[in-house]
Design an enzyme around this catalytic site. Structure first.
Site, PDB file in Angstrom:
ATOM      1  N   TYR A  11      -1.907  -0.098  10.198  1.00  0.00           N
ATOM      2  CA  TYR A  11      -2.122  -0.701   8.869  1.00  0.00           C
ATOM      3  C   TYR A  11      -0.848  -0.596   8.029  1.00  0.00           C
ATOM      4  O   TYR A  11      -0.389  -1.575   7.436  1.00  0.00           O
ATOM      5  CB  TYR A  11      -3.294  -0.003   8.166  1.00  0.00           C
ATOM      6  CG  TYR A  11      -3.462  -0.397   6.721  1.00  0.00           C
ATOM      7  CD1 TYR A  11      -3.869  -1.681   6.365  1.00  0.00           C
ATOM      8  CD2 TYR A  11      -3.217   0.517   5.693  1.00  0.00           C
ATOM      9  CE1 TYR A  11      -4.022  -2.041   5.028  1.00  0.00           C
ATOM     10  CE2 TYR A  11      -3.368   0.163   4.363  1.00  0.00           C
ATOM     11  CZ  TYR A  11      -3.779  -1.113   4.034  1.00  0.00           C
ATOM     12  OH  TYR A  11      -3.918  -1.467   2.714  1.00  0.00           O
ATOM     13  N   SER A  32       0.819  -1.217   0.000  1.00  0.00           N
ATOM     14  CA  SER A  32       0.000   0.000   0.000  1.00  0.00           C
ATOM     15  C   SER A  32       0.853   1.268   0.000  1.00  0.00           C
ATOM     16  O   SER A  32       1.954   1.296   0.573  1.00  0.00           O
ATOM     17  CB  SER A  32      -0.861  -0.018   1.268  1.00  0.00           C
ATOM     18  OG  SER A  32      -1.416   1.251   1.504  1.00  0.00           O
TER      19      SER A  32
END
Ligand SMILES: NC(=O)c1ccc[n+]([C@@H]2O[C@H](COP(=O)([O-])OP(=O)(O)OC[C@H]3O[C@@H](n4cnc5c(N)ncnc54)[C@H](O)[C@@H]3O)[C@@H](O)[C@H]2O)c1
Length: 322
Positions: A151, A126
């Site tokens: 995350y 990501s």
């Protein structure tokens, strides 16, 4: 060829599987259909996949025993690992869950790939790994040592685990850093869907910050083309490990983004201003020169065209349903 796609009922996973099936390969899909995003949306994404080429396991990647059985019973040539707990804000609320799924779950898949001599692996990372990076556009060569959300930390840990397995066991791996993906069948927790849904229903939307924060939004078809190019790359090359950005390499300010959605819905948005949220990035902006050169990646979809497609899909398939 048999391709294992984890998270196959997800947004990126379901679009990727559709393309793989069109190319004539077979898919083994693992997804746990958890309640983060409406499970009905996940069911609908995969409802028309042909049973002869698409095998579905409703399984959790944290359950190593179940995964062992799946690997035992299937002859897998390539793994596209997309399953994860996604979303920055939720990861701050439940970092242990994110770590269990995104870090331990990824190790489970790498470990079983090693055991079954499956060399080729694509991992969904990501843009969040860039954290508070001040330099734009974000390049794969930039330091990513200061993540600003749990995350992001789990995604970076996933990349590092991939490198370890590449180094120790000669696996061929491409880690792809996706930059905010949007389009039809998109995630309900993400701004493109959420804003569309709220504005369509005449509900107020919360805008974090003053509307000048910028995102590099990437249309789903462009992401899928990058994922499949990465799959081809690991299949065609030996002992490779690469990390590549997949973005559109164009940013749009939040205010303009909301304006376009409202325009396509032919509605006036009701905006409630809120402060920036912890863990949020002020800007994401991808340098995609590496993916262009290495994978032939070349995003085609403008934000205007992509948002029009999203709004059209929403009005036809999602309004009042999810
Ligand atoms: N969509 C984006 O903008 C974006 C941006 C950067 C990175 N990513 C990454 O790309 C991948 C795909 O993202 P997406 O947008 O399709 O997300 P998604 O939530 O739509 O898809 C993930 C899928 O994985 C499944 N899953 C989650 N935990 C699982 C578990 N323990 N066992 C089995 N299945 C599980 C979910 O049910 C879901 O269907 C994720 O790894 C995500 O972190 C996405």
């Amino acid at each position: 060829m048999n391709i294992l796609v984890t998270g196959g009922a997800g947004f990126v996973g379901s679009h990727t599987i559709r393309k793989i099936l069109e190319r004539g390969d077979k898919v083994i899909c693992i997804d746990d259909f958890n309640g983060f995003n409406n499970p009905l949306l996940k069911e609908d994404r995969i409802r028309d996949f042909p049973a002869d080429n698409f095998k579905l396991y409703r399984a959790n990647i944290t359950d190593f025993k179940v995964l062992e059985n799946i690997f035992e019973y299937n002859d897998i040539d390539l793994i596209i690992h997309l399953a994860a707990r996604a979303g920055v804000r939720n990861s701050i609320a439940d970092p242990r869950l994110y770590s269990e799924v995104n870090v331990a779950g990824t190790i489970h898949l790498l470990e079983l790939a090693k055991k079954h001599d499956i060399k080729d692996f694509v991992f969904a990372s990501s843009s969040s790994v860039y954290g508070g990076n001040k330099k734009v556009p974000f390049s794969e060569e930039d330091a990513v040592d200061y993540p600003i959300s749990p995350y992001a930390t789990t995604k970076r840990a996933g990349e590092l685990s991939c490198h370890t397995y590449h180094h120790l066991f000669d696996m061929n791996i491409v880690c792809l850093r996706f930059f905010t993906v949007y389009g039809p069948w998109g995630r309900m927790d993400m701004a493109p869907y959420k804003f569309t849904d709220l504005i369509a229903n005449d509900q107020p939307i919360e805008m974090y910050g003053d509307g000048t924060s910028e995102r590099d939004y990437t249309y789903i078809d462009d992401i899928v083309s990058g994922v499949l190019a990465a799959a081809d790359h690991v299949q065609q090359n030996k002992k490779v490990f690469e990390i590549c950005n997949l973005g559109n390499s164009q940013t749009i300010p939040l205010k303009k983004f909301i304006g376009l959605i409202s325009q396509y819905l032919d509605k006036k948005p009701k905006i409630i201003k809120k402060p920036m949220q912890p863990g949020d990035m002020k800007i994401t902006y991808a340098d995609i020169s590496k993916a262009k050169k290495l994978l032939g990646y070349n995003p085609q979809t403008s934000i205007e065209e992509g948002l029009k497609n999203l709004v059209e899909w929403y009005q036809k398939e999602a309004f009042g349903k999810y």
